[in-house]
Design an enzyme around this catalytic site. Structure first.
Site, PDB file in Angstrom:
ATOM      1  CD1 TRP A 478      -1.685   2.393   1.438  1.00 22.18           C
ATOM      2  CD2 TRP A 478      -3.310   0.868   1.481  1.00 22.18           C
ATOM      3  NE1 TRP A 478      -2.874   3.055   1.566  1.00 22.18           N
ATOM      4  CE2 TRP A 478      -3.892   2.147   1.603  1.00 22.18           C
ATOM      5  CE3 TRP A 478      -4.135  -0.246   1.488  1.00 22.18           C
ATOM      6  CZ2 TRP A 478      -5.266   2.329   1.747  1.00 22.18           C
ATOM      7  CZ3 TRP A 478      -5.502  -0.068   1.629  1.00 22.18           C
ATOM      8  CH2 TRP A 478      -6.056   1.212   1.750  1.00 22.18           C
ATOM      9  CG  ASP A 479       3.895   3.515  -2.807  1.00 19.01           C
ATOM     10  OD1 ASP A 479       4.276   4.271  -1.916  1.00 19.01           O
ATOM     11  OD2 ASP A 479       4.584   3.214  -3.803  1.00 19.01           O
ATOM     12  CG  ASP A 549      11.425   4.214  -2.759  1.00 14.13           C
ATOM     13  OD1 ASP A 549      11.050   3.065  -2.466  1.00 14.13           O
ATOM     14  OD2 ASP A 549      10.706   5.037  -3.347  1.00 14.13           O
TER      15      ASP A 549
END
Ligand code: DGJ
Length: 730
Positions: A478-479, A549
């Site tokens: 879920w971004d 990231d």
């Protein structure tokens, strides 16, 4: 756990190793007396009087006397507009536009167990837990406002959970303009605040600052808890280390805008506060309404920062996380993002799954790019149906092929967002957060859906339900890739516009609650451009979080070290990626990358099809090794040993709960000339036992390992790392 002394109207809240004391001053105001190492006994008001006597001339003893002042009293939940000039814990605006309040004590109640905080994530108690909750009631009769202060004593974890509830019974609306979760004034003093800060690709870096006079503050106004600051801090004394000394931790179980501050007054009495950020908050209360603040967790350790982290790890894993995955080992996954970004189709994913299966990887995650007509970040968020060009047999067909190889399938979503180029936006241009007639700033070509609206939340639930029931999807990433700007909602009336940010969070939590309950077998992973929303609030719904990231192994040392201050390794996903790395273009050996990821929730983020046979064999061996130590890594006791923020080195260990096995990792990122001898000092070994290193067959005695240290098998060059796996023999 909670004792009350009628003589001085004092409360002693005690956990296994900590005490929290406060009393009701002159039957009117709750005054803070102590929070720290466990003390025994009850009467403590004398400690306040001793400090208070200095101001005798300024004070009149009775709260109703005109000369009475609150300025020097250490309070538990101070109002705005009294004779106290320090930052208040709450503020109202009444029908006349006045903002002052004077809520006074009217009684208390002790409840067995712990009530949930309605609509918000919070810790819970199991039936046989030692947990009691104290509720203190304050009343401002003029305003017709009752405030309940909740203190849940989580004895086993050395944590006290606090939050406040506002109940209103006046005729005209009353506006809450500030409603923090907790406040306390500590006269004993802490010297430094440790915070976790950074930005995307540089999350959770540790920074320490002295608490001087005035305010030391961290906050987020971005609509998420943020990369920049975390709703968490540790307060320490000058002599506190990783392994010894006092450490107090405050964390907010909330994922939106927050404020956390320590205000040292002229006598170095420190007011600590945390809660929803008042700058972007107001809440209308009509007759009969009540409002609950998010929960704040107050943890104390006399065993230094590792002791504090271990308490937080334990309570988050055991009493905040829920569901089928709570105690289950997490699968090793391969994520397609750095393997192929948007450039994939059914066949490519099946090929990757094939290579993954050979390596012993257990879950294939199809990241961004499978829906609408999304071939880059410019379109389709909101259109949660398969791109048939890429997936001709849909997710169902893909899941069948991936499952046939023995792997689970996972799918990426960014449910809170909408692309201007999407069917959803064309049909509902008013569903995004915006102010009519003003610019709608895009960020990564996207807008934020207005989750303060029930119809938008219901749409998201429906879309996710459709996709998740259409195929055997066993994992969801879920971004959330942009922050909130031009904060406005088409539906909120003028006098409720200030509620948008908090209503967004309430909407999001409702969506998460519904979807995670509806699909309990699915492993949900939290992500927000990496770690922009890695906070305890999210961990009530998500079993793990993508910490950053940035997959460069050297950068990850700091990110993971900092994150571990608050979060357990189980929650921190860590992927072995390509060399050279995609973010920094730094090459690094596979063994170093493996050692950096292994002590956490390990996975892969690279194109297996581009690797040679030797590398694939090495990955297969890694997966096999990880699977053998996985329970220990994911459910053991984590301790930091050497800080990459202080040295060109990093080390940490994970011990089994019974202490019979200990994993230790040491890293030296950069070669350095003629360095001092390096020794690693593990902790918490049995000093009388002998241990065998499973990796080398060497024996080491427990007390010697801890006192003389473990020596490293020195090799020159950058990216040096070494691992030990000690097993107790006697
Ligand atoms: C940001 C995430 O942090 C990445 O892992 C990836 O999922 C991209 N979004 C996809 O757009």
């Amino acid at each position: 756990m909670i004792t009350y002394c009628a003589k001085e109207q004092s409360f002693h809240l005690s956990t296994k190793n900590a005490s929290y004391l406060f009393a009701i001053y002159k039957n009117a105001y709750p005054v803070h007396l102590y929070w720290g190492k466990r003390v025994y006994g009850q009467e403590a008001l004398w400690s306040l009087e001793a400090a208070y006597r200095r101001f005798e001339r300024l004070l009149s003893p009775e709260p109703d006397d005109d000369e009475f002042t609150l300025e020097y009293l250490p309070q538990e939940y101070p109002a705005y507009g009294t004779s106290d000039f320090r930052p208040s814990a709450y503020q109202v605006r009444d029908a006349n536009g006045d903002r002052i309040s004077d809520a006074r004590y009217i009684g208390y109640e002790i409840i067995e167990g712990k009530p949930p905080v309605p609509g918000l994530p919070s810790c819970y108690a199991e039936t046989d837990d030692d947990v009691q909750t104290l509720v203190i009631r304050l009343r401002d009769e003029r305003l017709k406002l009752t405030i309940c202060l909740y203190y849940s004593v989580m004895s086993e974890y050395d944590v006290i959970a606090r939050h406040a509830e506002f109940c209103y019974d006046g005729a005209e609306p009353l506006y809450l303009e500030n409603a923090l979760s907790m406040s306390l004034d500590n006269q004993r003093g802490y010297h430094e605040m440790i915070q976790l800060c950074g930005t995307a690709l540089r999350e959770k870096h540790i920074e320490k600052r002295p608490l001087g006079n005035g305010i030391t503050q961290i906050e987020s106004l971005r609509g998420v808890s943020s990369h920049q600051q975390s709703p968490f801090c540790a307060l320490v004394n000058r002599n506190t280390t990783e392994h010894s000394g006092d450490a107090w931790g405050i964390s907010l179980v909330y994922s939106g805008n927050f404020i956390l501050r320590a205000d040292a007054d002229m006598y170095k009495s420190i007011r600590l506060q945390v809660g929803i950020h008042p700058d972007t908050f107001s809440w209308k209360l009509s007759q009969g309404d009540s409002f609950h603040t998010p929960e704040a967790l107050l943890a104390y350790s006399s065993d230094g920062l590792n002791g504090l982290s271990q308490r937080l790890h334990a309570i988050y894993m055991q009493r905040l996380a829920r569901g089928l995955w709570k105690n289950k080992e997490r699968p090793i996954l391969l994520n397609t993002w750095e393997a192929c970004y948007f450039d994939f189709d059914h066949n490519r994913i099946v090929e990757l799954a094939h290579a993954a299966q050979k390596a012993g990887i257990e879950l294939l995650v199809m990241d961004d790019g499978w829906f609408g007509h999304r071939d880059n970040a410019a379109s389709s968020l909101g259109d949660w149906y398969e791109n048939r060009r890429k997936l001709p047999r849909g997710i169902k067909g893909l899941a069948e092929d991936v499952n046939a190889l023995g792997l689970k399938l996972g799918v990426w979503f960014e449910p809170e967002m909408v692309s201007p180029d999407s069917d959803l936006y064309r049909a509902h241009p008013d569903w995004c957060i915006h102010v009519e007639g003003t610019k709608r700033s895009t960020w990564r070509n996207q807008l934020v859906l207005d989750l303060s609206r029930a119809d938008v939340c219901n749409y998201i639930i429906e879309q996710l339900t459709n996709v998740l029931s259409s195929a055997n999807i066993e994992y969801v990433k879920w971004d959330n890739n942009r922050r909130i700007t031009q904060a406005g909602s088409a539906l909120l009336p003028a006098d409720r516009k200030g509620e948008l940010f908090h209503r967004y969070m309430l909407g999001l939590y409702r969506v998460l609650e519904t979807v995670t309950q509806r699909f309990p077998h699915v492993l949900f992973e939290n992500c927000a451009s990496g770690g922009a929303r890695f906070d305890p609030g999210m961990m009530h719904y998500f079993s793990q979080t993508w910490a950053s990231d940035n997959t460069d192994a050297i950068s990850r040392l700091k990110i993971q070290y900092g994150t571990s201050l608050q979060m357990p390794p189980l929650f921190i996903t860590s992927h072995i990626s390509a060399s050279p790395n995609h973010q920094l273009e730094r090459p690094s050996p596979l063994a170093f990358r493996e050692h950096v990821c292994m002590p956490f929730n390990m996975g892969y983020e690279l194109n297996l099809l581009a690797l040679d046979d030797q590398e694939l064999a090495q990955i297969a061996a890694q997966c096999d090794h990880y699977r053998r130590i996985r329970r220990l890594v994911q459910f053991g006791v984590f301790s930091r040993l050497t800080s990459p923020f202080e040295e060109n080195a990093c080390a940490w260990q994970i011990a089994s709960n019974d202490g019979t096995e200990v994993l230790i990792w040491y890293y030296k990122p950069y070669a350095a000339p003629e360095e001092a001898y390096i020794r690693i000092y593990p902790v918490d070994l049995d000093p009388y036992a002998s241990y065998m290193d499973q990796l080398t067959g060497k024996r080491v005695q427990g007390s010697m390992a801890m006192q003389l240290g473990l020596t490293i098998d020195w090799v020159n060059g950058d990216h040096f790392s070494q691992m030990w796996h000690l097993k107790k023999e006697s």
